[in-house]
Design an enzyme around this catalytic site. Sequence first.
Site, short mmCIF file in Angstrom:
data_model
loop_
_atom_site.label_atom_id
_atom_site.label_comp_id
_atom_site.label_asym_id
_atom_site.label_seq_id
_atom_site.Cartn_x
_atom_site.Cartn_y
_atom_site.Cartn_z
N ASP A 58 3.41 3.27 -0.31
CA ASP A 58 2.73 4.57 -0.21
C ASP A 58 1.50 4.63 -1.12
O ASP A 58 1.48 4.00 -2.18
CB ASP A 58 3.72 5.68 -0.56
CG ASP A 58 3.27 7.04 -0.06
OD1 ASP A 58 2.30 7.12 0.70
OD2 ASP A 58 3.91 8.04 -0.45
N TRP A 70 -5.68 5.93 -2.62
CA TRP A 70 -6.46 4.80 -3.16
C TRP A 70 -7.87 4.84 -2.57
O TRP A 70 -8.86 4.67 -3.29
CB TRP A 70 -5.76 3.48 -2.81
CG TRP A 70 -6.45 2.27 -3.34
CD1 TRP A 70 -6.21 1.64 -4.53
CD2 TRP A 70 -7.49 1.51 -2.68
NE1 TRP A 70 -7.04 0.55 -4.67
CE2 TRP A 70 -7.83 0.44 -3.56
CE3 TRP A 70 -8.15 1.63 -1.47
CZ2 TRP A 70 -8.81 -0.50 -3.23
CZ3 TRP A 70 -9.13 0.70 -1.14
CH2 TRP A 70 -9.46 -0.35 -2.02
N HIS A 84 -5.86 1.49 4.12
CA HIS A 84 -4.79 0.77 4.83
C HIS A 84 -5.09 -0.73 4.87
O HIS A 84 -4.18 -1.56 4.79
CB HIS A 84 -4.62 1.32 6.25
CG HIS A 84 -4.09 2.73 6.27
ND1 HIS A 84 -2.95 3.09 5.60
CD2 HIS A 84 -4.56 3.87 6.85
CE1 HIS A 84 -2.72 4.39 5.78
NE2 HIS A 84 -3.70 4.89 6.53
N LEU A 140 12.70 -16.53 3.60
CA LEU A 140 12.66 -15.08 3.42
C LEU A 140 12.74 -14.34 4.75
O LEU A 140 12.01 -14.66 5.69
CB LEU A 140 11.35 -14.69 2.71
CG LEU A 140 11.07 -13.18 2.59
CD1 LEU A 140 11.97 -12.53 1.56
CD2 LEU A 140 9.60 -12.92 2.25
C1 IPE Z 1 6.30 7.05 4.09
O1 IPE Z 1 5.09 7.46 3.54
C2 IPE Z 1 6.07 6.16 5.26
C3 IPE Z 1 5.42 4.88 4.96
C4 IPE Z 1 5.09 4.43 3.79
C5 IPE Z 1 5.14 4.07 6.12
P1 IPE Z 1 4.44 8.87 3.94
O2 IPE Z 1 3.20 8.98 3.13
O3 IPE Z 1 4.31 8.98 5.40
O4 IPE Z 1 5.56 9.87 3.43
P2 IPE Z 1 5.47 11.42 3.06
O5 IPE Z 1 4.76 12.10 4.20
O6 IPE Z 1 4.65 11.52 1.80
O7 IPE Z 1 6.87 11.84 2.86
C1 IPE Z 2 1.07 4.71 3.15
O1 IPE Z 2 -0.08 5.29 2.60
C2 IPE Z 2 0.82 4.06 4.47
C3 IPE Z 2 1.36 4.79 5.63
C4 IPE Z 2 2.10 5.85 5.56
C5 IPE Z 2 1.05 4.26 6.94
P1 IPE Z 2 -0.51 6.77 2.94
O2 IPE Z 2 -1.47 6.71 4.08
O3 IPE Z 2 0.66 7.64 3.14
O4 IPE Z 2 -1.27 7.16 1.61
P2 IPE Z 2 -1.32 8.59 0.94
O5 IPE Z 2 0.08 9.05 0.73
O6 IPE Z 2 -2.08 9.49 1.88
O7 IPE Z 2 -2.05 8.36 -0.35
MG MG Z 3 1.75 8.78 1.84
#
Ligand code: IPE
Ligand code: IPE
Ligand code: MG
Length: 233
Positions: free
Chosen positions: A13, A18, A30, A124
């Site tokens: 996450d 970032w 991403h 792995l």
């Molecule tokens: C959880 O992250 C899903 C992934 C990392 C793929 P999110 O950013 O979607 O989760 P919430 O919305 O903060 O709970």
């Molecule tokens: C995690 O990073 C990746 C996915 C959920 C696909 P986020 O996109 O949720 O990043 P934040 O939480 O907005 O910083």
């Molecule tokens: Mg997130």
Amino acid sequence: MSILPRHIAIVMDGNGRWAEKHGKRRLQGHDAGMKAMKEIVKRSSALGVGYLTVYAFSTENWKRSAIEVSGIFKLLVRYVDQELQELNDNNVVVNILGSYRSLPADAVAALERALATTARNTGLHFNIALNYGSRPEICEAVRSVAVAVKDGRLSPEEITEEIFSGFLDTGGMPDPDLVIRTSGEKRLSNFLLWQSAYSEFVFTDVLWPDFSPEELERCIEEFRQRNRRFGGR
Ligand code: IPE
Ligand code: IPE
Ligand code: MG
């Protein structure tokens, strides 16, 4: 060497934050996240971790803009295209958790290529949770159990925790010993609810694109300091 978690699961996450921090677009976040993932897979494999599960796209992530969603899948296809050879050379077995067949056709094709190419490897086990949600996974498993009972292949008395676990996407795998979540959020967000019943949790403020192999080793060290009791004393 002291104990290594047999199965590490990571909620990757913080890509969006970032990007924002660096004045970039979310998709660049991403992209940076994919690069971090690549290094974590390599280090996990080199350390001798048995199973690495990463949460790449949740069933809830469809709520995001169409541009972000399709961009994430494009990055994924590129990751598979660029890395499959090396994953295979490193004896990595790729597995997908979640309903990946409903993803865009090129993503499904890339994933199936990865599954087929690495199926006979013995190193792995790299699980990518994609279009994954723990509740839909459990519902689907319950449905399969019901069908097995209806068809007379299973009797209700035979349904134990072990039998039920076998119907989940993680069937046959050990439960995660260590669950890591980056970016300072402290929740599971529908990740491995059944499987993490006795996992140790490590939360770090590091945003996923900055999560280095050294940070992974620091999390493993923190895991090693824990006293796992499993209800005993
Ligand atoms: C959880 O992250 C899903 C992934 C990392 C793929 P999110 O950013 O979607 O989760 P919430 O919305 O903060 O709970
Ligand atoms: C995690 O990073 C990746 C996915 C959920 C696909 P986020 O996109 O949720 O990043 P934040 O939480 O907005 O910083
Ligand atoms: Mg997130």
